[in-house]
Design an enzyme around this catalytic site. Structure first.
Site, PDB file in Angstrom:
ATOM      1  N   ARG A   1      64.366  50.198  83.340  1.00  0.00           N
ATOM      2  CA  ARG A   1      62.884  50.075  83.458  1.00  0.00           C
ATOM      3  C   ARG A   1      62.416  49.108  84.387  1.00  0.00           C
ATOM      4  O   ARG A   1      62.041  48.497  84.605  1.00  0.00           O
ATOM      5  CB  ARG A   1      61.883  50.109  82.285  1.00  0.00           C
ATOM      6  CG  ARG A   1      61.744  51.479  81.411  1.00  0.00           C
ATOM      7  CD  ARG A   1      61.466  51.849  79.993  1.00  0.00           C
ATOM      8  NE  ARG A   1      62.394  50.839  80.052  1.00  0.00           N
ATOM      9  CZ  ARG A   1      62.593  50.736  78.581  1.00  0.00           C
ATOM     10  NH1 ARG A   1      61.895  50.626  77.611  1.00  0.00           N
ATOM     11  NH2 ARG A   1      64.223  50.706  77.755  1.00  0.00           N
TER      12      ARG A   1
ATOM     13  N   SER B   1      60.114  53.055  73.184  1.00  0.00           N
ATOM     14  CA  SER B   1      59.849  53.418  71.990  1.00  0.00           C
ATOM     15  C   SER B   1      58.965  52.490  71.328  1.00  0.00           C
ATOM     16  O   SER B   1      58.026  52.611  69.695  1.00  0.00           O
ATOM     17  CB  SER B   1      60.937  54.710  71.623  1.00  0.00           C
ATOM     18  OG  SER B   1      60.949  55.352  72.062  1.00  0.00           O
TER      19      SER B   1
ATOM     20  N   LYS C   1      70.484  55.667  59.501  1.00  0.00           N
ATOM     21  CA  LYS C   1      68.904  55.910  59.241  1.00  0.00           C
ATOM     22  C   LYS C   1      69.265  57.741  58.828  1.00  0.00           C
ATOM     23  O   LYS C   1      68.850  58.366  58.461  1.00  0.00           O
ATOM     24  CB  LYS C   1      68.354  56.335  60.146  1.00  0.00           C
ATOM     25  CG  LYS C   1      67.676  54.376  60.584  1.00  0.00           C
ATOM     26  CD  LYS C   1      66.982  54.328  62.199  1.00  0.00           C
ATOM     27  CE  LYS C   1      66.414  53.421  62.459  1.00  0.00           C
ATOM     28  NZ  LYS C   1      65.982  53.941  64.032  1.00  0.00           N
TER      29      LYS C   1
HETATM   30  P1  ADP Z   1      68.381  54.692  73.998  1.00  0.00           P
HETATM   31  O1  ADP Z   1      68.257  53.303  72.613  1.00  0.00           O
HETATM   32  O2  ADP Z   1      70.010  55.468  73.913  1.00  0.00           O
HETATM   33  O3  ADP Z   1      68.146  53.441  75.333  1.00  0.00           O
HETATM   34  P2  ADP Z   1      66.256  55.636  73.728  1.00  0.00           P
HETATM   35  O4  ADP Z   1      65.313  56.537  73.806  1.00  0.00           O
HETATM   36  O5  ADP Z   1      65.737  54.322  74.071  1.00  0.00           O
HETATM   37  O6  ADP Z   1      68.050  55.979  74.205  1.00  0.00           O
HETATM   38  O7  ADP Z   1      65.946  55.295  76.065  1.00  0.00           O
HETATM   39  C1  ADP Z   1      66.658  56.893  76.298  1.00  0.00           C
HETATM   40  C2  ADP Z   1      66.532  56.402  78.034  1.00  0.00           C
HETATM   41  O8  ADP Z   1      65.453  56.345  78.154  1.00  0.00           O
HETATM   42  C3  ADP Z   1      67.054  55.140  78.492  1.00  0.00           C
HETATM   43  O9  ADP Z   1      68.269  55.236  79.397  1.00  0.00           O
HETATM   44  C4  ADP Z   1      65.917  54.354  78.684  1.00  0.00           C
HETATM   45  O10 ADP Z   1      65.689  53.090  79.293  1.00  0.00           O
HETATM   46  C5  ADP Z   1      64.760  55.709  79.145  1.00  0.00           C
HETATM   47  N1  ADP Z   1      63.792  55.052  79.161  1.00  0.00           N
HETATM   48  C6  ADP Z   1      62.517  54.812  78.133  1.00  0.00           C
HETATM   49  N2  ADP Z   1      61.433  54.058  78.377  1.00  0.00           N
HETATM   50  C7  ADP Z   1      61.594  54.842  79.535  1.00  0.00           C
HETATM   51  C8  ADP Z   1      60.378  54.740  81.040  1.00  0.00           C
HETATM   52  N3  ADP Z   1      59.627  53.963  79.970  1.00  0.00           N
HETATM   53  N4  ADP Z   1      60.769  54.897  81.649  1.00  0.00           N
HETATM   54  C9  ADP Z   1      61.870  55.387  81.839  1.00  0.00           C
HETATM   55  N5  ADP Z   1      62.703  55.172  81.782  1.00  0.00           N
HETATM   56  C10 ADP Z   1      62.878  55.136  79.916  1.00  0.00           C
END
Ligand code: ADP
Length: 153
Positions: free
Chosen positions: A98, A135, A50
């Site tokens: 989660r 996300s 991206k």
């Molecule tokens: P990645 O692509 O590295 O998984 P993310 O941006 O999706 O990155 O997530 C970063 C971190 O935040 C990961 O450890 C993910 O499990 C955690 N995370 C994402 N959403 C939540 C949430 N709603 N509650 C707790 N932890 C979260």
């Protein structure tokens, strides 16, 4: 007697992720992490496919959230997370789980990262009311015109 400065003993954690976008679930992990660490560096991974502009936009948005919190900084990075953490003098990675689905992935990453670098991963369980928030769900809702502000910090 060797002199050790406060900075050397500082507990710095890198919180790495895509943060596309940064949600209330991510913010909760940062807030709870601040009780454990002196400083948290939110590290937005640059997705090679991206390009850098997505990460730069995320960095700007997250900086706005933490403009009043001097213990939190935000940077984009590429390459291995443990290399970035080492460059910044961070001895910890902060992550969230989660569900059991997250758990296996986080465990594997934590083990590999520990073997590679000795950097310890500190993984916090999400608050139950934030456990369904991701996300990708926020992106999907936004694409269909739903108001996503309740899911963002
Ligand atoms: P990645 O692509 O590295 O998984 P993310 O941006 O999706 O990155 O997530 C970063 C971190 O935040 C990961 O450890 C993910 O499990 C955690 N995370 C994402 N959403 C939540 C949430 N709603 N509650 C707790 N932890 C979260």
């Amino acid at each position: 007697m060797t002199h050790t400065s406060i900075a050397e003993n500082e507990r710095i954690a890198v919180f790495p992720g895509s943060f596309n976008p940064f949600t209330a679930g991510h913010a909760d992990i940062v807030e709870r992490g601040l009780a454990l660490f002196d400083r948290i560096i939110i590290a937005v991974g640059v997705n090679a496919a991206k390009g850098e502009s997505d990460a730069d936009n995320a960095v700007e948005a997250i900086r706005c959230v933490y403009s009043g919190e001097p213990r939190v900084s935000v940077e984009a990075y590429s390459g291995l997370t443990v290399h970035f953490a080492r460059e910044r003098g961070a001895r910890f990675l902060l992550r969230g789980v989660r569900s059991v689905k997250d758990f296996e992935y986080e465990r594997d990453m934590a083990q590999i990262n520990s073997q590679l670098s000795g950097i310890e991963s500190v993984v916090l369980f999400s608050r139950p009311e934030l456990a369904a928030l991701s996300s990708s769900v926020v992106r999907e809702l936004a694409a269909y015109g739903e108001d996503v502000t309740p899911f963002l910090p």
